[in-house]
Scaffold this motif. Structure first.
Motif, PDB file in Angstrom:
ATOM      1  N   LEU A 140       0.828  -1.204   0.000  1.00 26.53           N
ATOM      2  CA  LEU A 140       0.000   0.000   0.000  1.00 26.53           C
ATOM      3  C   LEU A 140       0.861   1.250   0.000  1.00 26.53           C
ATOM      4  CD1 LEU A 140      -2.947   1.212   0.364  1.00 26.53           C
ATOM      5  CD2 LEU A 140      -2.325   1.415   2.776  1.00 26.53           C
ATOM      6  N   THR A 141       1.946   1.233   0.775  1.00 24.84           N
ATOM      7  CA  THR A 141       2.852   2.385   0.818  1.00 24.84           C
ATOM      8  C   THR A 141       3.408   2.684  -0.564  1.00 24.84           C
ATOM      9  OG1 THR A 141       3.459   1.963   3.118  1.00 24.84           O
ATOM     10  CG2 THR A 141       4.984   3.272   1.816  1.00 24.84           C
ATOM     11  N   GLN A 142       3.858   1.642  -1.258  1.00 33.97           N
ATOM     12  CA  GLN A 142       4.474   1.831  -2.574  1.00 33.97           C
ATOM     13  C   GLN A 142       3.457   2.242  -3.629  1.00 33.97           C
ATOM     14  OE1 GLN A 142       6.311  -1.680  -4.146  1.00 33.97           O
ATOM     15  NE2 GLN A 142       7.114  -0.654  -5.956  1.00 33.97           N
ATOM     16  N   LYS A 143       2.313   1.584  -3.646  1.00 32.21           N
ATOM     17  CA  LYS A 143       1.370   1.779  -4.746  1.00 32.21           C
ATOM     18  C   LYS A 143       0.416   2.961  -4.551  1.00 32.21           C
ATOM     19  CE  LYS A 143       2.541  -1.779  -7.328  1.00 32.21           C
ATOM     20  NZ  LYS A 143       3.043  -1.589  -8.710  1.00 32.21           N
TER      21      LYS A 143
ATOM     22  N   ASP B 279       2.383 -10.475  -1.292  1.00 28.55           N
ATOM     23  CA  ASP B 279       1.391  -9.415  -1.078  1.00 28.55           C
ATOM     24  C   ASP B 279       0.819  -8.956  -2.407  1.00 28.55           C
ATOM     25  OD1 ASP B 279       3.183  -7.478  -2.234  1.00 28.55           O
ATOM     26  OD2 ASP B 279       4.150  -7.220  -0.289  1.00 28.55           O
ATOM     27  N   ALA B 280      -0.153  -8.054  -2.334  1.00 24.42           N
ATOM     28  CA  ALA B 280      -0.850  -7.593  -3.532  1.00 24.42           C
ATOM     29  C   ALA B 280       0.070  -6.802  -4.455  1.00 24.42           C
ATOM     30  CB  ALA B 280      -2.050  -6.740  -3.129  1.00 24.42           C
ATOM     31  N   GLY B 281       1.044  -6.099  -3.905  1.00 23.27           N
ATOM     32  CA  GLY B 281       1.970  -5.343  -4.740  1.00 23.27           C
ATOM     33  C   GLY B 281       2.761  -6.248  -5.664  1.00 23.27           C
ATOM     34  N   LEU B 282       3.255  -7.360  -5.127  1.00 20.08           N
ATOM     35  CA  LEU B 282       3.980  -8.322  -5.961  1.00 20.08           C
ATOM     36  C   LEU B 282       3.051  -9.000  -6.950  1.00 20.08           C
ATOM     37  CD1 LEU B 282       6.350  -9.912  -3.299  1.00 20.08           C
ATOM     38  CD2 LEU B 282       6.975  -8.354  -5.153  1.00 20.08           C
ATOM     39  N   ALA B 283       1.787  -9.212  -6.557  1.00 24.11           N
ATOM     40  CA  ALA B 283       0.817  -9.801  -7.471  1.00 24.11           C
ATOM     41  C   ALA B 283       0.585  -8.883  -8.671  1.00 24.11           C
ATOM     42  CB  ALA B 283      -0.488 -10.076  -6.743  1.00 24.11           C
ATOM     43  N   ILE B 284       0.541  -7.575  -8.423  1.00 20.68           N
ATOM     44  CA  ILE B 284       0.389  -6.615  -9.521  1.00 20.68           C
ATOM     45  C   ILE B 284       1.592  -6.682 -10.461  1.00 20.68           C
ATOM     46  CG2 ILE B 284       0.288  -4.148 -10.075  1.00 20.68           C
ATOM     47  CD1 ILE B 284      -1.331  -3.794  -7.453  1.00 20.68           C
TER      48      ILE B 284
ATOM     49  N   GLU C 205      -8.568  -2.818  -5.628  1.00 18.96           N
ATOM     50  CA  GLU C 205      -8.633  -1.806  -6.687  1.00 18.96           C
ATOM     51  C   GLU C 205      -7.792  -0.584  -6.342  1.00 18.96           C
ATOM     52  OE1 GLU C 205      -9.997   2.003  -8.181  1.00 18.96           O
ATOM     53  OE2 GLU C 205     -10.534   1.238  -6.187  1.00 18.96           O
ATOM     54  N   LEU C 206      -7.739  -0.237  -5.068  1.00 17.88           N
ATOM     55  CA  LEU C 206      -7.010   0.954  -4.622  1.00 17.88           C
ATOM     56  C   LEU C 206      -5.554   0.929  -5.065  1.00 17.88           C
ATOM     57  CD1 LEU C 206      -7.422   3.492  -2.703  1.00 17.88           C
ATOM     58  CD2 LEU C 206      -6.394   2.096  -0.922  1.00 17.88           C
ATOM     59  N   LEU C 207      -4.963  -0.265  -5.106  1.00 17.65           N
ATOM     60  CA  LEU C 207      -3.541  -0.374  -5.417  1.00 17.65           C
ATOM     61  C   LEU C 207      -3.245  -0.343  -6.909  1.00 17.65           C
ATOM     62  CD1 LEU C 207      -2.307  -3.106  -2.892  1.00 17.65           C
ATOM     63  CD2 LEU C 207      -2.731  -0.671  -2.528  1.00 17.65           C
ATOM     64  N   THR C 208      -4.275  -0.443  -7.730  1.00 19.99           N
ATOM     65  CA  THR C 208      -4.047  -0.597  -9.171  1.00 19.99           C
ATOM     66  C   THR C 208      -4.128   0.707  -9.947  1.00 19.99           C
ATOM     67  OG1 THR C 208      -6.404  -0.974  -9.657  1.00 19.99           O
ATOM     68  CG2 THR C 208      -5.084  -2.900  -9.032  1.00 19.99           C
ATOM     69  N   ARG C 209      -4.581   1.777  -9.319  1.00 19.06           N
ATOM     70  CA  ARG C 209      -4.948   2.979 -10.077  1.00 19.06           C
ATOM     71  C   ARG C 209      -3.787   3.563 -10.878  1.00 19.06           C
ATOM     72  NH1 ARG C 209      -8.553   5.748  -5.193  1.00 19.06           N
ATOM     73  NH2 ARG C 209     -10.163   4.119  -5.128  1.00 19.06           N
ATOM     74  N   ALA C 210      -2.645   3.715 -10.252  1.00 22.89           N
ATOM     75  CA  ALA C 210      -1.503   4.324 -10.948  1.00 22.89           C
ATOM     76  C   ALA C 210      -1.017   3.437 -12.077  1.00 22.89           C
ATOM     77  CB  ALA C 210      -0.378   4.601  -9.958  1.00 22.89           C
ATOM     78  N   ASP C 211      -0.982   2.113 -11.868  1.00 17.97           N
ATOM     79  CA  ASP C 211      -0.495   1.201 -12.910  1.00 17.97           C
ATOM     80  C   ASP C 211      -1.469   1.110 -14.078  1.00 17.97           C
ATOM     81  OD1 ASP C 211       2.047   0.232 -11.881  1.00 17.97           O
ATOM     82  OD2 ASP C 211       0.883  -0.687 -10.283  1.00 17.97           O
ATOM     83  N   ILE C 212      -2.773   1.196 -13.798  1.00 15.73           N
ATOM     84  CA  ILE C 212      -3.752   1.218 -14.886  1.00 15.73           C
ATOM     85  C   ILE C 212      -3.589   2.487 -15.709  1.00 15.73           C
ATOM     86  CG2 ILE C 212      -6.215   1.408 -15.414  1.00 15.73           C
ATOM     87  CD1 ILE C 212      -6.739  -0.450 -13.012  1.00 15.73           C
ATOM     88  N   GLU C 213      -3.447   3.621 -15.017  1.00 10.46           N
ATOM     89  CA  GLU C 213      -3.272   4.899 -15.707  1.00 10.46           C
ATOM     90  C   GLU C 213      -2.010   4.897 -16.556  1.00 10.46           C
ATOM     91  OE1 GLU C 213      -2.953   9.682 -14.656  1.00 10.46           O
ATOM     92  OE2 GLU C 213      -3.565   8.246 -13.119  1.00 10.46           O
TER      93      GLU C 213
END
Length: 263
Positions: free
Chosen positions: A104-107, A196-201, A215-223
């Motif tokens: 969460l901190t990173q993403k 964790d979810a960050g590595l999954a992304i 979904e909260l963690l994906t916004r920047a990578d989707i953009e």
């Protein structure tokens, strides 16, 4: 060393009555009745075993015993005021210590803090990896962010999101699941299991499969076009919560941070 019990209310009344040499004016200052001032002074005299005031034809007078204690008493009240100011200084401090899961901190959190810092360049942040839990008493934290169904034992506010999404590399890739402790995409054994979810992304972005992540963690990578959403977002009982014990939660700097992160 055992400390003597101090009759602080009585001493405060003594200070006011000695300055005004009037129970009535002291009562006005303290927002009590003159009778209450007289009761406090008599109780203080009983406690100390001395007479503090005498009534004369000219009015109220301090006794030598009362006079002798006033300088130290007033110095003590000044020290109390300094102590209160020192304790309150933390509320106006520009330093905030935050604990959050590493992904969460990173993403999400770091980009948020970068934007907040632009608005107030004097702010300073200390970030702690929440790991499997945080202890506010030991870590001297101002705020923590955790994954769960509510704030738990603390005060808290949920971070708004669309729940969970399934992601993959843009244009498609492997359809097998990428697993992590929060979610797996289907009942089949995942091709890859991560912490964790960050590595999954990151695994999904590399084309290793599809991952079910917040979904909260994906916004920047989707953009940025690194990942794409497969299907529709779906509600999930758990989410990210900003939490703190009530004393921290009430602090102005923490409330301002919560409000800024919620935007």
């Amino acid at each position: 060393m055992k400390r003597t019990h101090l009759p602080l209310n009585g001493l405060r009344v003594l200070d006011a009555a000695a300055r005004h040499l009037s129970f009535t004016r002291a009562a006005d200052e303290l927002a009590v009745t003159p009778a209450a001032v007289g009761q406090q002074i008599r109780a203080l005299e009983d406690t100390l075993g001395v007479v503090l005031f005498r009534r004369t034809t000219k009015g109220l007078e301090l006794t030598p015993e009362g006079e002798a204690g006033l300088p130290a008493l007033r110095h003590g009240f000044l020290q109390f005021e300094e102590s209160v100011r020192a304790m309150q200084a933390g509320q106006s401090s520009k330093s905030l210590t935050i604990a959050a899961p590493r992904d969460l901190t990173q993403k999400w959190l770091m980009p948020k803090l970068a934007a907040i810092a632009v608005a107030d360049p004097e702010l300073r942040f200390v970030l702690i990896d929440a790991g499997e839990g945080v202890d506010f008493a030991q870590a001297n934290l101002d705020l923590a962010i955790h994954w769960g169904e509510g704030p738990g034992e603390h005060e808290g506010e949920a971070i708004e999101s669309d729940g969970m999404v399934t992601i993959e590399r843009p244009g498609g890739g492997s359809e097998v699941a990428i697993g992590w402790p929060g979610c797996i995409e289907d009942d089949a054994a995942p091709l890859l299991t991560v912490a964790d979810a960050g590595l999954a992304i990151e695994a999904a972005a590399a084309g290793l499969g599809r991952a079910c992540v917040p979904e909260l963690l994906t916004r920047a990578d989707i953009e940025a076009g690194r990942i794409a959403v497969h299907g529709e977002p779906r509600a999930y009982p758990q989410g990210y919560w900003m939490v703190a014990p009530l004393p921290q939660w009430r602090q102005k700097k923490v409330r301002a941070l919560v409000d800024a992160l919620a935007l």
